[in-house]
Write a protein that holds these residues in place. Structure first.
Motif, PDB file in Angstrom:
ATOM      1  N   THR A   7      -4.142   6.931  -6.099  1.00 28.58           N
ATOM      2  CA  THR A   7      -4.089   5.817  -7.048  1.00 28.58           C
ATOM      3  C   THR A   7      -3.016   6.011  -8.108  1.00 28.58           C
ATOM      4  OG1 THR A   7      -5.723   6.802  -8.557  1.00 28.58           O
ATOM      5  CG2 THR A   7      -6.562   5.444  -6.745  1.00 28.58           C
ATOM      6  N   VAL A   8      -2.428   7.198  -8.180  1.00 28.00           N
ATOM      7  CA  VAL A   8      -1.399   7.479  -9.183  1.00 28.00           C
ATOM      8  C   VAL A   8      -0.044   6.975  -8.708  1.00 28.00           C
ATOM      9  CG1 VAL A   8      -0.146   9.321 -10.369  1.00 28.00           C
ATOM     10  CG2 VAL A   8      -2.637   9.447 -10.153  1.00 28.00           C
ATOM     11  N   VAL A   9       0.659   6.241  -9.599  1.00 31.81           N
ATOM     12  CA  VAL A   9       1.990   5.734  -9.294  1.00 31.81           C
ATOM     13  C   VAL A   9       2.954   6.914  -9.134  1.00 31.81           C
ATOM     14  CG1 VAL A   9       3.903   4.350 -10.191  1.00 31.81           C
ATOM     15  CG2 VAL A   9       1.542   3.595 -10.561  1.00 31.81           C
ATOM     16  N   ALA A  10       3.868   6.809  -8.180  1.00 30.17           N
ATOM     17  CA  ALA A  10       4.860   7.872  -7.966  1.00 30.17           C
ATOM     18  C   ALA A  10       5.654   8.116  -9.249  1.00 30.17           C
ATOM     19  CB  ALA A  10       5.784   7.486  -6.823  1.00 30.17           C
ATOM     20  N   HIS A  11       5.854   9.399  -9.586  1.00 32.03           N
ATOM     21  CA  HIS A  11       6.550   9.716 -10.830  1.00 32.03           C
ATOM     22  C   HIS A  11       7.274  11.050 -10.708  1.00 32.03           C
ATOM     23  CE1 HIS A  11       3.638  12.858 -11.851  1.00 32.03           C
ATOM     24  NE2 HIS A  11       2.682  12.025 -11.457  1.00 32.03           N
ATOM     25  N   LYS A  12       8.096  11.351 -11.724  1.00 35.67           N
ATOM     26  CA  LYS A  12       8.822  12.613 -11.800  1.00 35.67           C
ATOM     27  C   LYS A  12       8.472  13.334 -13.102  1.00 35.67           C
ATOM     28  CE  LYS A  12      12.724  10.866  -9.066  1.00 35.67           C
ATOM     29  NZ  LYS A  12      14.193  10.608  -9.050  1.00 35.67           N
ATOM     30  N   ILE A  13       7.218  13.258 -13.497  1.00 36.98           N
ATOM     31  CA  ILE A  13       6.767  13.873 -14.744  1.00 36.98           C
ATOM     32  C   ILE A  13       6.505  15.355 -14.529  1.00 36.98           C
ATOM     33  CG2 ILE A  13       5.015  13.799 -16.566  1.00 36.98           C
ATOM     34  CD1 ILE A  13       4.499  10.875 -15.786  1.00 36.98           C
ATOM     35  N   ASP A  14       6.971  16.151 -15.468  1.00 32.23           N
ATOM     36  CA  ASP A  14       6.767  17.599 -15.401  1.00 32.23           C
ATOM     37  C   ASP A  14       5.272  17.912 -15.254  1.00 32.23           C
ATOM     38  OD1 ASP A  14       7.385  20.440 -15.829  1.00 32.23           O
ATOM     39  OD2 ASP A  14       6.372  20.121 -17.745  1.00 32.23           O
ATOM     40  N   SER A  15       4.917  18.610 -14.188  1.00 32.78           N
ATOM     41  CA  SER A  15       3.509  18.884 -13.891  1.00 32.78           C
ATOM     42  C   SER A  15       2.863  19.768 -14.954  1.00 32.78           C
ATOM     43  CB  SER A  15       3.381  19.542 -12.515  1.00 32.78           C
ATOM     44  OG  SER A  15       4.118  20.760 -12.480  1.00 32.78           O
ATOM     45  N   THR A  16       3.652  20.641 -15.578  1.00 31.14           N
ATOM     46  CA  THR A  16       3.108  21.518 -16.617  1.00 31.14           C
ATOM     47  C   THR A  16       2.631  20.708 -17.825  1.00 31.14           C
ATOM     48  OG1 THR A  16       4.616  23.285 -15.930  1.00 31.14           O
ATOM     49  CG2 THR A  16       3.584  23.499 -18.100  1.00 31.14           C
ATOM     50  N   GLY A  41       0.865   6.415 -27.682  1.00 24.67           N
ATOM     51  CA  GLY A  41      -0.479   5.863 -27.660  1.00 24.67           C
ATOM     52  C   GLY A  41      -1.472   6.827 -28.276  1.00 24.67           C
ATOM     53  N   LYS A  42      -2.730   6.393 -28.385  1.00 22.51           N
ATOM     54  CA  LYS A  42      -3.782   7.262 -28.925  1.00 22.51           C
ATOM     55  C   LYS A  42      -5.035   7.100 -28.084  1.00 22.51           C
ATOM     56  CE  LYS A  42      -6.992   5.993 -30.906  1.00 22.51           C
ATOM     57  NZ  LYS A  42      -8.360   5.506 -30.486  1.00 22.51           N
ATOM     58  N   SER A  43      -5.882   8.101 -28.147  1.00 20.14           N
ATOM     59  CA  SER A  43      -7.136   8.035 -27.403  1.00 20.14           C
ATOM     60  C   SER A  43      -8.102   9.082 -27.930  1.00 20.14           C
ATOM     61  CB  SER A  43      -6.892   8.264 -25.911  1.00 20.14           C
ATOM     62  OG  SER A  43      -8.107   8.220 -25.187  1.00 20.14           O
ATOM     63  N   VAL A  44      -9.380   8.860 -27.683  1.00 12.63           N
ATOM     64  CA  VAL A  44     -10.377   9.898 -27.978  1.00 12.63           C
ATOM     65  C   VAL A  44     -10.416  10.924 -26.846  1.00 12.63           C
ATOM     66  CG1 VAL A  44     -11.794   8.408 -29.417  1.00 12.63           C
ATOM     67  CG2 VAL A  44     -12.221   8.500 -26.957  1.00 12.63           C
ATOM     68  N   ASP A  45      -9.760  10.590 -25.725  1.00  7.53           N
ATOM     69  CA  ASP A  45      -9.647  11.498 -24.572  1.00  7.53           C
ATOM     70  C   ASP A  45      -8.226  11.352 -24.033  1.00  7.53           C
ATOM     71  OD1 ASP A  45      -9.661  12.736 -22.045  1.00  7.53           O
ATOM     72  OD2 ASP A  45     -11.746  12.200 -21.662  1.00  7.53           O
ATOM     73  N   ILE A  46      -7.320  12.189 -24.537  1.00  5.93           N
ATOM     74  CA  ILE A  46      -5.904  12.045 -24.221  1.00  5.93           C
ATOM     75  C   ILE A  46      -5.653  12.098 -22.719  1.00  5.93           C
ATOM     76  CG2 ILE A  46      -3.634  13.133 -24.445  1.00  5.93           C
ATOM     77  CD1 ILE A  46      -4.475  14.033 -27.266  1.00  5.93           C
ATOM     78  N   ARG A  47      -6.214  13.074 -22.054  1.00  5.57           N
ATOM     79  CA  ARG A  47      -5.956  13.236 -20.618  1.00  5.57           C
ATOM     80  C   ARG A  47      -6.399  12.011 -19.816  1.00  5.57           C
ATOM     81  NH1 ARG A  47      -4.444  16.883 -17.145  1.00  5.57           N
ATOM     82  NH2 ARG A  47      -5.154  16.732 -14.986  1.00  5.57           N
ATOM     83  N   SER A  48      -7.600  11.536 -20.077  1.00  3.91           N
ATOM     84  CA  SER A  48      -8.119  10.387 -19.346  1.00  3.91           C
ATOM     85  C   SER A  48      -7.247   9.158 -19.563  1.00  3.91           C
ATOM     86  CB  SER A  48      -9.548  10.106 -19.784  1.00  3.91           C
ATOM     87  OG  SER A  48     -10.049   8.950 -19.152  1.00  3.91           O
ATOM     88  N   ARG A  49      -6.818   8.947 -20.795  1.00  5.27           N
ATOM     89  CA  ARG A  49      -6.012   7.751 -21.105  1.00  5.27           C
ATOM     90  C   ARG A  49      -4.642   7.833 -20.445  1.00  5.27           C
ATOM     91  NH1 ARG A  49      -4.598   3.596 -20.796  1.00  5.27           N
ATOM     92  NH2 ARG A  49      -3.969   2.068 -22.368  1.00  5.27           N
ATOM     93  N   VAL A  50      -4.017   9.000 -20.477  1.00  2.00           N
ATOM     94  CA  VAL A  50      -2.709   9.150 -19.838  1.00  2.00           C
ATOM     95  C   VAL A  50      -2.814   8.893 -18.339  1.00  2.00           C
ATOM     96  CG1 VAL A  50      -0.909  10.807 -19.206  1.00  2.00           C
ATOM     97  CG2 VAL A  50      -1.714  10.678 -21.576  1.00  2.00           C
ATOM     98  N   MET A  51      -3.836   9.424 -17.711  1.00  2.00           N
ATOM     99  CA  MET A  51      -3.991   9.218 -16.273  1.00  2.00           C
ATOM    100  C   MET A  51      -4.200   7.745 -15.936  1.00  2.00           C
ATOM    101  SD  MET A  51      -3.389  12.167 -15.179  1.00  2.00           S
ATOM    102  CE  MET A  51      -3.622  11.780 -13.425  1.00  2.00           C
ATOM    103  N   SER A  52      -4.823   6.998 -16.838  1.00  2.00           N
ATOM    104  CA  SER A  52      -4.997   5.566 -16.587  1.00  2.00           C
ATOM    105  C   SER A  52      -3.650   4.849 -16.608  1.00  2.00           C
ATOM    106  CB  SER A  52      -5.952   4.952 -17.617  1.00  2.00           C
ATOM    107  OG  SER A  52      -5.361   4.858 -18.902  1.00  2.00           O
ATOM    108  N   HIS A  53      -2.710   5.323 -17.437  1.00  2.16           N
ATOM    109  CA  HIS A  53      -1.352   4.763 -17.422  1.00  2.16           C
ATOM    110  C   HIS A  53      -0.702   5.004 -16.061  1.00  2.16           C
ATOM    111  CE1 HIS A  53      -0.771   3.560 -21.615  1.00  2.16           C
ATOM    112  NE2 HIS A  53      -1.311   4.705 -22.010  1.00  2.16           N
TER     113      HIS A  53
END
Length: 282
Positions: A7-16, A41-53
């Motif tokens: 479900t993740v869009v193809a990207h070239k984001i640094d995995s680290t 952006g901001k979130s109460v759960d940074i990881r979850s919100r970034v993955m939704s992007h």
């Protein structure tokens, strides 16, 4: 071997940088090849919100340009909101809606006269927003404030003449002629009844008066980490962070008499007493 999320869009984001994202509140920053951020952006759960992007097809263009994602943790949600607002204004990311500091804000003030309640458009040059009672709505221009009054007139069968939006005529206002006014302009409706309907229509947009005698600190804490956000007259002044040392105040922006974005962030938690407030020693 790890299985890629389909479900993740193809990207070239640094995995680290992705692996380092925490499950805590704060601000995250999408970075590209250049120095300026692509999105904040901001979130109460940074990881979850970034993955939704990364799973959003309509954000594929932004994701394709992203090379790493940075983050700044905060002790709570209010700190994240204030930091996000400040950073967007300062850095103007490509994919964020621009936030601009409006130099002059307008509001609707109701004046009690011998005839009854009369609304007036005032601006932040003539009244002190945040300390003046009986103000309603916050608008970027007098035109927007008048448009709001016209909308209220249509929704609540108010008189355009009584509201000062139309010249008084013996035939009554235009609304009376097309049956969208109950006749306060021609004596067919009691003025007090009309005025109470106006006040009821405005009440949800009342501008809250700053409830303290001066600056206060809004305190957020997480796992022993304490942040104090200093605020005065709905204006965010800066944050004191226990990780940066007890005497250091992280400055936000130069103090203004009133800040619309800070007001929107702070008014509910302060007025509903959902945040810890501490007085600032003189």
């Amino acid at each position: 071997m790890a299985i890629a999320d389909p479900t993740v869009v193809a990207h070239k984001i640094d995995s680290t940088s992705l692996a380092a994202l925490p499950r805590t509140s704060g601000v995250y920053i999408f970075k590209g090849e250049g120095t300026l951020p692509l999105y904040i952006g901001k979130s109460v759960d940074i990881r979850s919100r970034v993955m939704s992007h990364l799973r959003a097809p309509d954000e594929a263009s932004m994701v394709a340009q992203t090379r790493r994602i940075d983050f700044i943790e905060t002790a709570g949600d209010i700190g994240a909101l204030l930091l996000e607002s400040r950073m967007i204004k300062e850095q103007s990311p490509l994919f964020n809606q621009r936030l601009r500091r409006i130099k002059t804000l307008c509001a609707i003030r109701v004046n009690q006269t011998a005839q009854g309640v009369v609304p007036e458009i005032v601006d932040s040059k003539s009244v002190h927003l945040g300390s003046t009672p009986e103000l309603y709505g916050l608008f970027s221009s007098a035109h927007s404030a008048n448009a709001k009054l016209k909308d209220l007139a249509q929704q609540h069968l108010l008189c355009l003449s009584v509201l000062g939006l139309e010249k008084t005529s013996q035939r009554g206002c235009f609304g009376w002629q097309i049956k969208t006014c109950l006749g306060a302009c021609v004596g067919k409706e009691d003025r007090h009844t009309h005025d109470q309907r106006l006040l009821s229509a405005l009440v949800d947009s009342q501008v809250e008066v700053w409830p303290f005698g001066g600056p206060v600190d809004l305190v957020e804490e997480r796992d022993g980490w304490v942040q104090r956000h200093r605020v005065n007259n709905w204006c965010y002044l800066g944050t004191q962070c226990s990780k940066a040392g007890p005497a250091r105040m992280l400055k936000a922006h130069p103090q203004h008499d009133f800040d619309l974005d800070s007001y929107k962030i702070l008014v509910k938690p302060i007025m509903l007493k959902k945040v810890k407030v501490e007085a600032v020693e003189p």
